[in-house]
Scaffold this motif. Structure first.
Motif, PDB file in Angstrom:
ATOM      1  N   LYS A  33       0.875  -1.043   0.139  1.00  0.00           N
ATOM      2  CA  LYS A  33      -0.004  -0.055   0.079  1.00  0.00           C
ATOM      3  C   LYS A  33       0.948   1.339  -0.055  1.00  0.00           C
ATOM      4  O   LYS A  33       1.152   1.830   0.981  1.00  0.00           O
ATOM      5  N   PRO A  34       1.403   1.667  -1.030  1.00  0.00           N
ATOM      6  CA  PRO A  34       2.389   2.974  -1.173  1.00  0.00           C
ATOM      7  C   PRO A  34       1.756   4.277  -1.279  1.00  0.00           C
ATOM      8  O   PRO A  34       0.753   4.432  -1.923  1.00  0.00           O
ATOM      9  N   ALA A  35       2.554   5.156  -0.876  1.00  0.00           N
ATOM     10  CA  ALA A  35       2.361   6.534  -0.947  1.00  0.00           C
ATOM     11  C   ALA A  35       3.386   7.117  -1.839  1.00  0.00           C
ATOM     12  O   ALA A  35       4.455   6.462  -1.957  1.00  0.00           O
ATOM     13  N   PHE A  36       3.089   8.255  -2.652  1.00  0.00           N
ATOM     14  CA  PHE A  36       4.156   8.778  -3.362  1.00  0.00           C
ATOM     15  C   PHE A  36       4.166  10.280  -2.633  1.00  0.00           C
ATOM     16  O   PHE A  36       3.296  10.911  -2.240  1.00  0.00           O
ATOM     17  N   PHE A  37       5.557  10.527  -2.499  1.00  0.00           N
ATOM     18  CA  PHE A  37       5.758  11.760  -1.894  1.00  0.00           C
ATOM     19  C   PHE A  37       6.854  12.566  -2.405  1.00  0.00           C
ATOM     20  O   PHE A  37       7.907  11.837  -2.640  1.00  0.00           O
ATOM     21  N   ARG A  38       6.695  13.858  -2.508  1.00  0.00           N
ATOM     22  CA  ARG A  38       7.949  14.794  -3.066  1.00  0.00           C
ATOM     23  C   ARG A  38       8.154  15.839  -1.977  1.00  0.00           C
ATOM     24  O   ARG A  38       7.311  16.760  -1.648  1.00  0.00           O
ATOM     25  N   PRO A  39       9.204  15.879  -1.439  1.00  0.00           N
ATOM     26  CA  PRO A  39       9.576  16.710  -0.116  1.00  0.00           C
ATOM     27  C   PRO A  39       9.321  18.290  -0.878  1.00  0.00           C
ATOM     28  O   PRO A  39       8.667  19.099  -0.322  1.00  0.00           O
ATOM     29  N   ILE A  40       9.740  18.526  -2.057  1.00  0.00           N
ATOM     30  CA  ILE A  40       9.695  19.922  -2.569  1.00  0.00           C
ATOM     31  C   ILE A  40       9.500  19.991  -3.909  1.00  0.00           C
ATOM     32  O   ILE A  40       9.985  18.988  -4.749  1.00  0.00           O
ATOM     33  N   ILE A  41       8.442  20.557  -4.399  1.00  0.00           N
ATOM     34  CA  ILE A  41       7.894  20.425  -5.707  1.00  0.00           C
ATOM     35  C   ILE A  41       8.066  21.849  -6.398  1.00  0.00           C
ATOM     36  O   ILE A  41       8.381  23.021  -5.719  1.00  0.00           O
ATOM     37  N   ASN A  42       8.492  21.988  -7.683  1.00  0.00           N
ATOM     38  CA  ASN A  42       8.667  23.377  -8.438  1.00  0.00           C
ATOM     39  C   ASN A  42       7.368  23.973  -8.185  1.00  0.00           C
ATOM     40  O   ASN A  42       6.185  23.543  -8.004  1.00  0.00           O
ATOM     41  N   ASP A  43       7.690  25.382  -8.348  1.00  0.00           N
ATOM     42  CA  ASP A  43       6.531  26.224  -8.167  1.00  0.00           C
ATOM     43  C   ASP A  43       5.558  26.085  -9.454  1.00  0.00           C
ATOM     44  O   ASP A  43       6.167  26.037 -10.631  1.00  0.00           O
ATOM     45  N   LEU A  90      12.903  23.900   7.798  1.00  0.00           N
ATOM     46  CA  LEU A  90      12.350  23.285   6.575  1.00  0.00           C
ATOM     47  C   LEU A  90      12.704  21.727   6.468  1.00  0.00           C
ATOM     48  O   LEU A  90      11.564  21.170   6.156  1.00  0.00           O
ATOM     49  N   LEU A  91      13.526  21.434   7.369  1.00  0.00           N
ATOM     50  CA  LEU A  91      13.549  19.688   7.584  1.00  0.00           C
ATOM     51  C   LEU A  91      12.381  19.313   8.486  1.00  0.00           C
ATOM     52  O   LEU A  91      12.032  18.246   8.080  1.00  0.00           O
ATOM     53  N   GLU A  92      11.870  20.077   9.223  1.00  0.00           N
ATOM     54  CA  GLU A  92      11.009  19.737  10.150  1.00  0.00           C
ATOM     55  C   GLU A  92       9.394  19.663   9.481  1.00  0.00           C
ATOM     56  O   GLU A  92       8.775  18.854   9.611  1.00  0.00           O
ATOM     57  N   ASN A  93       9.260  20.538   8.446  1.00  0.00           N
ATOM     58  CA  ASN A  93       8.022  20.584   7.888  1.00  0.00           C
ATOM     59  C   ASN A  93       8.108  19.601   6.863  1.00  0.00           C
ATOM     60  O   ASN A  93       7.090  18.859   6.786  1.00  0.00           O
ATOM     61  N   ILE A  94       9.257  18.904   6.282  1.00  0.00           N
ATOM     62  CA  ILE A  94       9.098  17.856   5.385  1.00  0.00           C
ATOM     63  C   ILE A  94       9.043  16.657   6.152  1.00  0.00           C
ATOM     64  O   ILE A  94       8.279  15.725   5.911  1.00  0.00           O
ATOM     65  N   LEU A  95       9.611  16.398   7.575  1.00  0.00           N
ATOM     66  CA  LEU A  95       9.648  15.039   8.022  1.00  0.00           C
ATOM     67  C   LEU A  95       8.436  14.950   8.618  1.00  0.00           C
ATOM     68  O   LEU A  95       7.645  13.961   8.878  1.00  0.00           O
ATOM     69  N   GLY A  96       7.448  16.475   8.925  1.00  0.00           N
ATOM     70  CA  GLY A  96       6.015  16.315   9.400  1.00  0.00           C
ATOM     71  C   GLY A  96       5.188  15.576   8.345  1.00  0.00           C
ATOM     72  O   GLY A  96       4.442  14.608   8.759  1.00  0.00           O
ATOM     73  N   LYS A  97       5.145  16.132   7.063  1.00  0.00           N
ATOM     74  CA  LYS A  97       4.537  15.467   6.201  1.00  0.00           C
ATOM     75  C   LYS A  97       4.839  14.236   6.105  1.00  0.00           C
ATOM     76  O   LYS A  97       3.779  13.344   5.566  1.00  0.00           O
ATOM     77  N   TYR A  98       5.858  13.942   5.863  1.00  0.00           N
ATOM     78  CA  TYR A  98       6.413  12.513   5.595  1.00  0.00           C
ATOM     79  C   TYR A  98       6.126  11.648   6.689  1.00  0.00           C
ATOM     80  O   TYR A  98       5.465  10.469   6.473  1.00  0.00           O
TER      81      TYR A  98
END
Length: 706
Positions: A33-43, A90-98
């Motif tokens: 049951k996979p998710a797809f995640f991009r930490p940072i996307i282009n504007d 920045l890293l906390e935001n990414i880690l939280g969503k992950y």
């Protein structure tokens, strides 16, 4: 497969989308049951509101994931945080969503930042840092186009070494768009596998250049330029290899033709249009892919009629409003990519991946990495887990040093993140004036001890506790006016769940009231301490580095058992090393004998523990040294809990390791008390205070059954 993978390119146009599509198909075929995640996307650009990669994978594979959950930040948001020195945020935001995705899915496939020409080095390093902080092994994808065997090999080895230096485990290295002779592939694979700093050989896969994937089709170009198709819908799937601006005379135009090129010419050049279409009938000239007319100039009616009635092989003819110069600039910005709904190219990408990547080998590689190093815990991951656990059920934590600036700033963070309910002790006006001057408004309770309605009750309780020592009521009132004593009594009376102090007070001043009021647990002979040492890839426990100067063998055993339990409480598998200047029977002396006796006592009291000693520090932490000095030990080389023989050794060692390695030292965390009271170093930072409060809150939760 393990729970996550991070796909990062090493340079522009590497084709990591092919790898993402192939891996997602593999995961689904394995029943994950996979998710797809991009930490940072282009504007977002050109009215494209959704990230291309996310939209492609979600739509093609039917992944039922809210779009907002699949990324953390836009590139602009990330760069603003980075440039304003808010890298931790920045890293906390990414880690939280992950971590949010981790709760609902059993595998997270991550795609890194798109590498661009201008910032390739920075973006590669940022991808490595993100992968390290979320604890995901990496598949690195490089662009093999127009590179020699030697260039590909050197580039691969440098990349793998850089990833390992950044504390990233490399699951595989994929050379995409490979153009070198096929018989050179084994030489490259062997050269890369035998090189580098990897703990085990890196899996190498080579994917050849595939025109249908790397080159845009005529139809792709038409869509991106909003072109009108005049003729040749049947040929819109033709791949475009290059562009030819055809503004010269026809006799010169024929000399410039190359297979698969798209002619770009003003709409008032019907001679070029007719000559281009005629090449499809002439074996002496290469076939063109299509014709793009510029300037919004309509073809003369006879020529238009001719194109519409053409019965030869179809040559797509399209028209755009922009002039030739503007059109060429627009074409230069067109990056080839696989679009959602383009099942032909998606299937081709998955087939290419399946044919060239050994799924069984890759799965074994991932399993081997996890078995060799266990689940990685970075400082950021550990801190995030602490704050998250503390926030599940908010405890009230009292901070006696309420007017100290670092305490106030930490209180603001703790309040904003709802980690705990904070009580500050001190003169109310002074504290509130400082908060105004600092521009913060934390949601906290402020108590001035001697003005509190509970003051007399607390003093009476303390006097009753200490009357056998001859303490008078006036003396009790004087001591309870001290915020540290008052805060300790709050914890004793259940008016607070825990206390944190020591940013300006000594350790002795912090823990003396706790000894007198809260006292030790029935099963603990002494109060001791540990530091949680957060290295780049793991968290270790050091004890006792703050409280007991010269523990006896019995006390050392108590410290070892308490430290192991504390480690387990914070999710660290305890493997306890009892440290000495001797490993095994290599040394003699009274100090070694004390450790040997402590090991015997600890094994008798807690036989279930993995515990060994005496061990030198190098034998305890380094598997290579352990194989030489104590090869049969289950602890040597893999210890997670390090028990120092005395305070002098422990305190100096933790500080030396902290400053030499850059490790984050959280603590000291006191153990053995009936209720949680924790000490701070007088050199503590705001994050240190935040982490210590979170630890205290978690300890309080366990005592309150939460």
């Amino acid at each position: 497969m393990t729970g996550s993978l991070y796909i990062t390119a090493t340079e522009p146009e590497s084709g990591k989308t092919v790898v993402c599509l192939g891996l997602m198909q593999l995961l689904l075929s394995r029943g994950r049951k996979p998710a797809f995640f991009r930490p940072i996307i282009n504007d977002p650009i050109d009215n494209e509101q959704r990230d291309h990669s996310i939209n492609l994978l979600l739509s093609h594979f039917g992944l039922n994931i809210p779009y907002e959950s699949t990324f953390a930040l836009t590139l602009r948001e990330a760069m603003n945080l980075w440039n304003s020195d808010r890298r931790a945020a920045l890293l906390e935001n990414i880690l939280g969503k992950y971590k949010n995705l981790e709760r609902d899915y059993d595998f997270i496939l991550c795609e890194g930042i798109n590498i661009t020409e201008g910032d390739a080095a920075f973006e590669f390093v940022l991808n490595a840092e993100i992968a390290a902080n979320i604890g995901a092994p990496v598949i690195a994808v490089c662009n093999g186009l127009r590179k020699s065997t030697e260039e590909i090999t050197i580039y691969a080895n440098i990349t793998i070494d850089l990833l390992y230096e950044n504390n990233v485990d490399v699951a595989a290295y994929i050379i995409n768009r490979f153009e070198v002779e096929e018989n050179e592939a084994p030489n490259i694979e062997d050269a890369v596998r035998q090189h580098g700093k990897a703990s085990m050989p890196v899996a190498i896969y080579i994917l050849p250049e595939e025109r249908t994937l790397s080159n845009p089709t005529v139809g792709d170009i038409g869509k991106r330029l909003n072109a009108e198709v005049i003729y040749g819908n049947e040929g819109l799937d033709s791949p475009v290899d290059n562009y030819l601006v055809a503004a010269m005379q026809v006799e010169n135009f024929f000399k410039q033709l190359q297979p698969g090129c798209m002619l770009v010419t003003p709409g008032d050049r019907p001679d070029i249009v007719l000559a281009g279409m005629a090449t499809r009938l002439l074996s002496a000239y290469p076939d063109i892919a299509g014709i793009l007319l510029t300037g919004n100039v309509k073809l003369p009616e006879p020529v238009r009629n001719l194109t519409e009635s053409w019965i030869g092989p179809p040559v797509p003819v399209m028209s755009v409003r922009e002039n030739t110069s503007e059109t060429i600039q627009a074409l230069a910005r067109c990056r080839n990519r696989i679009e959602a709904g383009d099942t032909r190219r998606i299937n081709a990408a998955v087939a290419l991946f399946n044919n060239r990547v050994d799924a069984g080998e890759l799965e074994a590689r991932l399993a081997g990495l996890r078995s060799a190093v266990g689940a990685k815990i970075t400082p950021k991951m550990f801190e995030y887990t602490l704050l998250t656990r503390a926030a599940v059920c908010r405890m009230s934590i009292v901070l006696p040093e309420g007017a100290e600036e670092r305490i106030l700033r930490a209180a603001a963070v703790l309040s904003r993140q709802r980690v705990a309910d904070i009580i500050l002790l001190g003169r109310e006006k002074e504290i509130k004036d400082k908060m105004v001057a600092m521009g913060i408004k934390p949601d906290v309770t402020v108590i001035q001890p001697e003005l509190s309605t509970r003051f007399e009750e607390y003093a009476a309780t303390y006097r009753e506790m200490r009357k056998h020592k001859g303490l008078s009521m006036d003396q009790a009132r004087a001591l309870l006016s001290d915020p540290t004593y008052y805060g300790t009594m709050m914890v004793y009376k259940n008016d607070a769940h825990g206390m944190v102090s020591g940013s300006i007070n000594t350790t002795a001043h912090t823990i003396r009231p706790a000894f007198e009021i809260i006292k030790t647990k029935p099963d603990a002979s002494i109060v001791s301490s540990i530091f949680l040492m957060c290295f780049k890839d793991r968290v270790l426990v050091f004890g006792d580095c703050a409280v007991n100067p010269n523990p006896t063998a019995e006390q050392l055993a108590d410290i070892a058992i308490s430290s192991a339990r504390t480690a387990e409480f914070f999710g660290i598998e305890p493997r306890v090393a009892m440290l000495s200047y001797s490993t095994g029977s290599s040394g003699k002396g009274a100090d070694v004998d004390t450790v040997i006796e402590a090991v015997s006592i600890a094994r008798r009291r807690a036989p279930e523990l993995l515990l060994d000693g005496p061990l030198q520090y190098d034998a305890a932490i380094d598997p290579r040294v352990a194989r030489t000095k104590l090869p049969d030990s289950k602890v040597a080389g893999s210890a997670t809990v390090f028990i120092f023989p005395d305070l002098n050794t422990g305190n100096n060692t933790y500080k030396a390791v902290q400053h030499a390695s850059g490790a984050v030292a959280i603590g000291p965390v006191l153990q053995g008390l009936n209720k949680p009271v924790n000490d701070l170093s007088r050199g503590c930072t705001v994050p240190d205070i935040v982490n210590t409060v979170a630890i205290t809150a978690i300890q309080a939760q366990s005592l309150n059954g939460d």
